[in-house]
Design an enzyme around this catalytic site. Structure first.
Site, PDB file in Angstrom:
ATOM      1  CG  ASP A  29      -1.836  35.696  55.820  1.00 49.76           C
ATOM      2  OD1 ASP A  29      -2.540  34.713  56.213  1.00 49.76           O
ATOM      3  OD2 ASP A  29      -0.208  35.611  56.115  1.00 49.76           O
ATOM      4  N   GLY A  30      -3.785  35.980  57.569  1.00 50.59           N
ATOM      5  CA  GLY A  30      -4.603  36.230  59.441  1.00 50.59           C
ATOM      6  C   GLY A  30      -6.059  36.206  59.139  1.00 50.59           C
ATOM      7  CG  ASN A  31      -8.742  37.054  55.948  1.00 48.53           C
ATOM      8  OD1 ASN A  31      -8.578  37.684  56.462  1.00 48.53           O
ATOM      9  ND2 ASN A  31      -9.305  37.000  54.923  1.00 48.53           N
ATOM     10  NE  ARG A  33      -2.682  33.007  61.183  1.00 44.71           N
ATOM     11  CZ  ARG A  33      -1.420  33.983  60.581  1.00 44.71           C
ATOM     12  NH1 ARG A  33      -0.892  34.150  61.281  1.00 44.71           N
ATOM     13  NH2 ARG A  33      -1.740  34.207  59.461  1.00 44.71           N
ATOM     14  CD1 TRP A  34      -9.891  39.088  63.987  1.00 50.16           C
ATOM     15  CD2 TRP A  34     -11.798  38.612  62.911  1.00 50.16           C
ATOM     16  NE1 TRP A  34     -11.069  40.012  63.822  1.00 50.16           N
ATOM     17  CE2 TRP A  34     -11.754  39.597  63.243  1.00 50.16           C
ATOM     18  CE3 TRP A  34     -12.393  37.579  61.957  1.00 50.16           C
ATOM     19  CZ2 TRP A  34     -13.142  39.737  64.064  1.00 50.16           C
ATOM     20  CZ3 TRP A  34     -14.197  37.717  62.535  1.00 50.16           C
ATOM     21  CH2 TRP A  34     -13.979  39.020  62.807  1.00 50.16           C
ATOM     22  NE  ARG A  42      -8.850  28.483  57.094  1.00 52.58           N
ATOM     23  CZ  ARG A  42      -7.415  29.191  57.412  1.00 52.58           C
ATOM     24  NH1 ARG A  42      -7.648  29.162  58.577  1.00 52.58           N
ATOM     25  NH2 ARG A  42      -7.186  29.841  56.460  1.00 52.58           N
ATOM     26  CG  HIS A  46     -11.916  33.542  54.092  1.00 51.30           C
ATOM     27  ND1 HIS A  46     -10.313  34.112  54.491  1.00 51.30           N
ATOM     28  CD2 HIS A  46     -12.264  33.120  54.385  1.00 51.30           C
ATOM     29  CE1 HIS A  46      -9.795  33.129  54.546  1.00 51.30           C
ATOM     30  NE2 HIS A  46     -10.149  32.391  54.132  1.00 51.30           N
ATOM     31  CG  ASN A  77      -5.280  30.997  48.619  1.00 49.24           C
ATOM     32  OD1 ASN A  77      -5.566  32.570  48.686  1.00 49.24           O
ATOM     33  ND2 ASN A  77      -5.015  30.366  49.740  1.00 49.24           N
ATOM     34  NE  ARG A  80      -6.045  29.284  52.140  1.00 48.21           N
ATOM     35  CZ  ARG A  80      -5.374  29.912  52.951  1.00 48.21           C
ATOM     36  NH1 ARG A  80      -6.782  30.491  53.743  1.00 48.21           N
ATOM     37  NH2 ARG A  80      -4.665  30.368  53.327  1.00 48.21           N
ATOM     38  CD  GLU A 216      12.555  50.659  51.825  1.00 50.17           C
ATOM     39  OE1 GLU A 216      12.280  50.647  53.024  1.00 50.17           O
ATOM     40  OE2 GLU A 216      13.037  51.374  50.852  1.00 50.17           O
TER      41      GLU A 216
HETATM   42  C1  FPP Z   1      -5.202  34.625  53.868  1.00 53.77           C
HETATM   43  O1  FPP Z   1      -5.728  34.681  55.233  1.00 53.77           O
HETATM   44  C2  FPP Z   1      -6.567  35.567  52.912  1.00 53.77           C
HETATM   45  C3  FPP Z   1      -6.938  34.791  52.043  1.00 53.77           C
HETATM   46  C4  FPP Z   1      -6.056  33.350  51.376  1.00 53.77           C
HETATM   47  C5  FPP Z   1      -8.074  35.278  51.332  1.00 53.77           C
HETATM   48  C6  FPP Z   1      -7.990  37.401  51.155  1.00 53.77           C
HETATM   49  C7  FPP Z   1      -9.432  37.452  51.101  1.00 53.77           C
HETATM   50  C8  FPP Z   1     -10.217  38.556  51.592  1.00 53.77           C
HETATM   51  C9  FPP Z   1      -9.263  39.224  51.973  1.00 53.77           C
HETATM   52  C10 FPP Z   1     -11.587  38.316  51.158  1.00 53.77           C
HETATM   53  C11 FPP Z   1     -11.989  39.591  49.873  1.00 53.77           C
HETATM   54  C12 FPP Z   1     -11.276  40.201  49.764  1.00 53.77           C
HETATM   55  C13 FPP Z   1     -11.897  40.567  48.088  1.00 53.77           C
HETATM   56  C14 FPP Z   1     -10.687  41.264  47.256  1.00 53.77           C
HETATM   57  C15 FPP Z   1     -13.171  41.220  48.083  1.00 53.77           C
HETATM   58  P1  FPP Z   1      -5.806  33.187  55.459  1.00 53.77           P
HETATM   59  O2  FPP Z   1      -6.731  32.688  55.396  1.00 53.77           O
HETATM   60  O3  FPP Z   1      -4.222  32.352  54.726  1.00 53.77           O
HETATM   61  O4  FPP Z   1      -5.576  33.703  57.670  1.00 53.77           O
HETATM   62  P2  FPP Z   1      -4.840  32.357  58.082  1.00 53.77           P
HETATM   63  O5  FPP Z   1      -3.380  32.844  57.990  1.00 53.77           O
HETATM   64  O6  FPP Z   1      -5.317  32.982  59.392  1.00 53.77           O
HETATM   65  O7  FPP Z   1      -5.114  30.953  58.056  1.00 53.77           O
END
Ligand code: FPP
Length: 249
Positions: A29-31, A33-34, A42, A46, A77, A80, A216
């Site tokens: 999580d956090g892609n 916001r990063w 966004r 990812h 998801n 989105r 845990e």
């Molecule tokens: C949540 O961050 C992340 C996701 C919904 C996607 C996760 C996907 C990847 C890491 C890409 C690659 C994966 C694979 C298996 C190749 P968010 O978008 O909800 O972040 P936010 O809460 O900061 O908006």
């Protein structure tokens, strides 16, 4: 953990190999916001998240973790924006094309949690290719949650077990927790010992609801695109200090 900064090598040495978690699950999580912090769209988050997937899969497999579960795309998801969904699917395809040979060479077996029939055609084909190519591998099992929801998984399991009751393969009296577990996507695998959620959110978000009864948890403020092997090692060291009682004393 003391505050001293250790090198990756030192952290690796500190890990007790006899007490490794067999199964580690991660809610990545956090892609978003990063990316936002950097004024980027966004999907850049990812994309960088995918680089961390590559790093963490390699690190977990080298360490000797036997099962790694990653939450990549939830049943929720789909809400989105379309361009973000398409971006995520493109990144998934890119990941498989870039990494499948390496995963296979490293004896990793890819297992999908979720209904991939709903994925776009290309993503579906590549995911199936990854599963088929690695199906006989005997090393780490990499469970990838794609169009995955914990409640959805339980309901699917209930339907499957009812089918077997109907077919006379099992009787209602014989259904128990151990048998029901085999109707989940993680059929035959142990429950996660450790669940990691970066990004500061303190919730489960419908991930592996049945399997995490005694897991845990390790929460951290780090955003997933910043989550490196160092954080994985720190979470495992923290896990190794815990006293697991499974309801006993
Ligand atoms: C949540 O961050 C992340 C996701 C919904 C996607 C996760 C996907 C990847 C890491 C890409 C690659 C994966 C694979 C298996 C190749 P968010 O978008 O909800 O972040 P936010 O809460 O900061 O908006």
């Amino acid at each position: 953990m003391d505050k001293k900064k250790y090198t990756i090598e030192e952290l690796r040495k500190k890990i007790d190999k006899t007490k490794l978690p067999k199964h580690v699950a991660i809610i990545m999580d956090g892609n978003g916001r990063w990316a936002k912090k950097r004024f980027l769209p966004r999907n850049y988050g990812h994309q960088e998240g995918m680089e961390r997937v590559i790093e963490i899969v390699g690190a977990a497999s080298n360490l000797g973790i036997k099962h790694l579960s990653l939450y990549a795309f939830s049943t929720e998801n789909w809400k989105r924006p379309m361009d973000e969904i398409q971006g995520l699917m493109k990144i998934l395809v890119q990941y498989i094309r870039r990494e499948l040979d390496k995963l296979h060479k490293n004896n990793v077996k890819v297992n999908i949690m979720g209904d991939i029939e709903k994925l776009p055609e290309l993503a579906k084909e590549e995911v199936k290719r990854a599963v088929e190519t690695t199906s006989k591998n005997t090393g780490m099992i990499l469970n990838i949650g794609l169009n995955y929801g914990g409640r959805d998984e339980i309901i699917r399991g209930v339907k499957k077990i009812l089918k077997d009751v109907e077919l006379g393969k099992i009787s209602i009296e014989n259904i128990n927790e151990d048998i029901f577990k085999n109707y989940l996507y993680t059929n035959g695998q142990p429950d996660p010992d450790l669940l990691i959620r970066p990004s500061g959110e303190l919730r489960i978000s419908n991930f592996m609801l049945y399997q995490i009864a005694y897991t845990e948890f390790w929460f951290s403020d780090i955003l997933w695109p910043d989550f490196t092997e160092e954080h994985l090692l720190l979470s495992i060291l923290d896990y190794q200090k815990r006293n697991r009682r499974f309801g006993g004393i």
